[in-house]
Write a protein that holds these residues in place. Structure first.
Motif, PDB file in Angstrom:
ATOM      1  N   LEU A  32      60.270 -18.704  15.501  1.00 28.66           N
ATOM      2  CA  LEU A  32      58.855 -19.032  15.471  1.00 28.66           C
ATOM      3  C   LEU A  32      58.093 -18.042  16.344  1.00 28.66           C
ATOM      4  O   LEU A  32      58.600 -17.605  17.383  1.00 28.66           O
ATOM      5  CB  LEU A  32      58.601 -20.447  16.012  1.00 28.66           C
ATOM      6  CG  LEU A  32      59.158 -21.630  15.217  1.00 28.66           C
ATOM      7  CD1 LEU A  32      59.011 -22.912  16.028  1.00 28.66           C
ATOM      8  CD2 LEU A  32      58.445 -21.767  13.881  1.00 28.66           C
ATOM      9  N   ILE A  33      56.901 -17.694  15.914  1.00 28.85           N
ATOM     10  CA  ILE A  33      55.988 -16.941  16.770  1.00 28.85           C
ATOM     11  C   ILE A  33      54.908 -17.922  17.213  1.00 28.85           C
ATOM     12  O   ILE A  33      54.200 -18.500  16.384  1.00 28.85           O
ATOM     13  CB  ILE A  33      55.388 -15.734  16.038  1.00 28.85           C
ATOM     14  CG1 ILE A  33      56.501 -14.724  15.722  1.00 28.85           C
ATOM     15  CG2 ILE A  33      54.302 -15.079  16.884  1.00 28.85           C
ATOM     16  CD1 ILE A  33      56.039 -13.519  14.952  1.00 28.85           C
ATOM     17  N   VAL A  34      54.817 -18.114  18.514  1.00 28.45           N
ATOM     18  CA  VAL A  34      53.973 -19.175  19.066  1.00 28.45           C
ATOM     19  C   VAL A  34      52.884 -18.563  19.944  1.00 28.45           C
ATOM     20  O   VAL A  34      53.164 -17.723  20.804  1.00 28.45           O
ATOM     21  CB  VAL A  34      54.808 -20.172  19.894  1.00 28.45           C
ATOM     22  CG1 VAL A  34      53.951 -21.371  20.295  1.00 28.45           C
ATOM     23  CG2 VAL A  34      56.038 -20.631  19.117  1.00 28.45           C
ATOM     24  N   THR A  35      51.656 -18.986  19.699  1.00 26.25           N
ATOM     25  CA  THR A  35      50.540 -18.589  20.551  1.00 26.25           C
ATOM     26  C   THR A  35      50.225 -19.736  21.495  1.00 26.25           C
ATOM     27  O   THR A  35      50.032 -20.877  21.055  1.00 26.25           O
ATOM     28  CB  THR A  35      49.297 -18.241  19.717  1.00 26.25           C
ATOM     29  OG1 THR A  35      49.623 -17.184  18.810  1.00 26.25           O
ATOM     30  CG2 THR A  35      48.151 -17.785  20.616  1.00 26.25           C
ATOM     31  N   PHE A  36      50.197 -19.429  22.780  1.00 23.45           N
ATOM     32  CA  PHE A  36      49.937 -20.422  23.815  1.00 23.45           C
ATOM     33  C   PHE A  36      48.627 -20.113  24.531  1.00 23.45           C
ATOM     34  O   PHE A  36      48.162 -18.971  24.559  1.00 23.45           O
ATOM     35  CB  PHE A  36      51.043 -20.394  24.887  1.00 23.45           C
ATOM     36  CG  PHE A  36      52.397 -20.838  24.425  1.00 23.45           C
ATOM     37  CD1 PHE A  36      52.719 -22.184  24.357  1.00 23.45           C
ATOM     38  CD2 PHE A  36      53.371 -19.902  24.093  1.00 23.45           C
ATOM     39  CE1 PHE A  36      53.986 -22.593  23.957  1.00 23.45           C
ATOM     40  CE2 PHE A  36      54.636 -20.299  23.694  1.00 23.45           C
ATOM     41  CZ  PHE A  36      54.945 -21.647  23.625  1.00 23.45           C
ATOM     42  N   LEU A  37      48.066 -21.135  25.147  1.00 25.98           N
ATOM     43  CA  LEU A  37      47.050 -20.948  26.176  1.00 25.98           C
ATOM     44  C   LEU A  37      47.716 -21.337  27.484  1.00 25.98           C
ATOM     45  O   LEU A  37      48.055 -22.505  27.695  1.00 25.98           O
ATOM     46  CB  LEU A  37      45.823 -21.816  25.904  1.00 25.98           C
ATOM     47  CG  LEU A  37      44.653 -21.655  26.884  1.00 25.98           C
ATOM     48  CD1 LEU A  37      44.185 -20.215  26.955  1.00 25.98           C
ATOM     49  CD2 LEU A  37      43.504 -22.576  26.501  1.00 25.98           C
ATOM     50  N   MET A  38      47.940 -20.343  28.355  1.00 26.37           N
ATOM     51  CA  MET A  38      48.716 -20.545  29.575  1.00 26.37           C
ATOM     52  C   MET A  38      47.810 -20.658  30.794  1.00 26.37           C
ATOM     53  O   MET A  38      46.714 -20.099  30.830  1.00 26.37           O
ATOM     54  CB  MET A  38      49.697 -19.385  29.770  1.00 26.37           C
ATOM     55  CG  MET A  38      50.729 -19.258  28.672  1.00 26.37           C
ATOM     56  SD  MET A  38      51.900 -17.900  29.001  1.00 26.37           S
ATOM     57  CE  MET A  38      53.015 -18.080  27.606  1.00 26.37           C
ATOM     58  N   ALA A  39      48.306 -21.358  31.802  1.00 29.38           N
ATOM     59  CA  ALA A  39      47.508 -21.622  32.994  1.00 29.38           C
ATOM     60  C   ALA A  39      47.118 -20.348  33.724  1.00 29.38           C
ATOM     61  O   ALA A  39      45.985 -20.210  34.202  1.00 29.38           O
ATOM     62  CB  ALA A  39      48.276 -22.554  33.931  1.00 29.38           C
ATOM     63  N   ASP A  40      48.039 -19.393  33.835  1.00 34.77           N
ATOM     64  CA  ASP A  40      47.767 -18.161  34.582  1.00 34.77           C
ATOM     65  C   ASP A  40      47.523 -16.955  33.684  1.00 34.77           C
ATOM     66  O   ASP A  40      46.685 -16.107  33.985  1.00 34.77           O
ATOM     67  CB  ASP A  40      48.936 -17.841  35.528  1.00 34.77           C
ATOM     68  CG  ASP A  40      49.083 -18.869  36.634  1.00 34.77           C
ATOM     69  OD1 ASP A  40      48.060 -19.434  37.052  1.00 34.77           O
ATOM     70  OD2 ASP A  40      50.224 -19.116  37.068  1.00 34.77           O
ATOM     71  N   GLU A  41      48.248 -16.872  32.580  1.00 35.62           N
ATOM     72  CA  GLU A  41      48.188 -15.691  31.719  1.00 35.62           C
ATOM     73  C   GLU A  41      47.153 -15.805  30.606  1.00 35.62           C
ATOM     74  O   GLU A  41      46.895 -14.841  29.891  1.00 35.62           O
ATOM     75  CB  GLU A  41      49.565 -15.431  31.098  1.00 35.62           C
ATOM     76  CG  GLU A  41      50.626 -14.994  32.092  1.00 35.62           C
ATOM     77  CD  GLU A  41      50.386 -13.589  32.616  1.00 35.62           C
ATOM     78  OE1 GLU A  41      50.178 -12.673  31.808  1.00 35.62           O
ATOM     79  OE2 GLU A  41      50.399 -13.421  33.848  1.00 35.62           O
ATOM     80  N   GLY A  42      46.550 -16.988  30.428  1.00 35.17           N
ATOM     81  CA  GLY A  42      45.584 -17.160  29.353  1.00 35.17           C
ATOM     82  C   GLY A  42      46.264 -17.201  27.992  1.00 35.17           C
ATOM     83  O   GLY A  42      47.399 -17.647  27.851  1.00 35.17           O
TER      84      GLY A  42
END
Length: 258
Positions: free
Chosen positions: A24-34
């Protein structure tokens, strides 16, 4: 020699796309990296490392490794669910509304953007939907609140209480317009010749202005359906002006917001 580093962050899933038979290719919204995209090798089949965490409406702790180059896709090592929102997943209306908010967040942000307040706003939106009753007007008001709050955090806040040109305060008695360019309210004398606008009213603009401040600590009275429907056209005009298109999830959203 490239040196990889491993990090663990709190994150929300923005999109998950199948890649090959197992990955899977997953796009996240991360706390530090955005906003950040990673490949989850074996993500479709590995219950031990990912355990249903790579789906929408999940807050996760993700562990990933990345090379020294910023343009290198990260490799997701492990992901565990910290918070899920099962009441969203149990309701078609909430899925449609939540999916639209998620897609808008993903499309507004560039890679590396979205830390802090935007992540908090998205999680707050999910929590709001999760606990909200199945009340069409309240659900739509929650969506408008999130959209307007997100646009403000992203630098796209429209002017809703004053004319964008002359600064005249919105007056209950005057005819008002809304710019299709997405910058906000216009009084009739400030309308440029040939400028594309929508007719609107002060109650609609002031309702949207109130919603744009975010969720109140106490429960609001339901926004009248007539105001919501008139405001809906302005809200989606804003999104269309910023992105130059409708989101893919908009067609499903229209099914639950006729």
């Amino acid at each position: 020699m490239k040196i990889s580093r491993t990090r663990t962050e709190r994150a929300v899933v923005l999109r998950s796309i199948e890649y090959g038979d197992k990955d899977l290719i997953v796009t996240f919204l991360m706390a530090d990296e955005g906003k950040r995209t990673a490949i989850a090798k074996g993500g479709k089949v590995s219950k031990k490392r990912f355990a249903g965490s790579l789906e929408l409406f999940r807050v996760c702790d993700v562990t990933y490794s990345e090379g020294s180059r910023k343009d290198t896709m990260a490799i997701l090592k492990e992901s565990t669910v910290v918070e899920d929102f099962r009441h969203i997943e149990a309701s078609f209306d909430k899925i449609a509304i939540g999916s639209y908010g998620t897609e808008l967040t993903r499309e507004l942000l560039r890679d590396g953007e979205g830390q802090g307040e935007i992540l908090d706003a998205l999680v707050g939106f999910y929590r709001r939907l999760h606990h909200q009753e199945e009340h069409a007007a309240r659900l739509e008001a929650d969506l408008h609140t999130f959209i307007l709050h997100l646009l403000g955090l992203s630098g796209y806040a429209p002017q809703l209480t004053h004319c964008v040109h002359c600064g005249l305060a919105v007056d209950q008695g005057q005819r008002l317009l809304f710019s299709r360019r997405g910058d906000g309210a216009l009084c009739q004398p400030c309308r440029d010749s040939g400028q594309s606008t929508l007719d609107t009213t002060a109650p609609v603009l002031l309702t949207l202005a109130e919603l744009s401040t975010g969720y109140a600590d106490i429960e609001r009275e339901p926004v009248p359906v007539a105001l919501l429907r008139q405001g809906r056209q302005l809200v989606f005009t804003l999104v269309r002006a910023i992105l130059s298109r409708d989101l893919r999830s908009y067609s499903t959203l229209k099914m639950v917001m006729p």
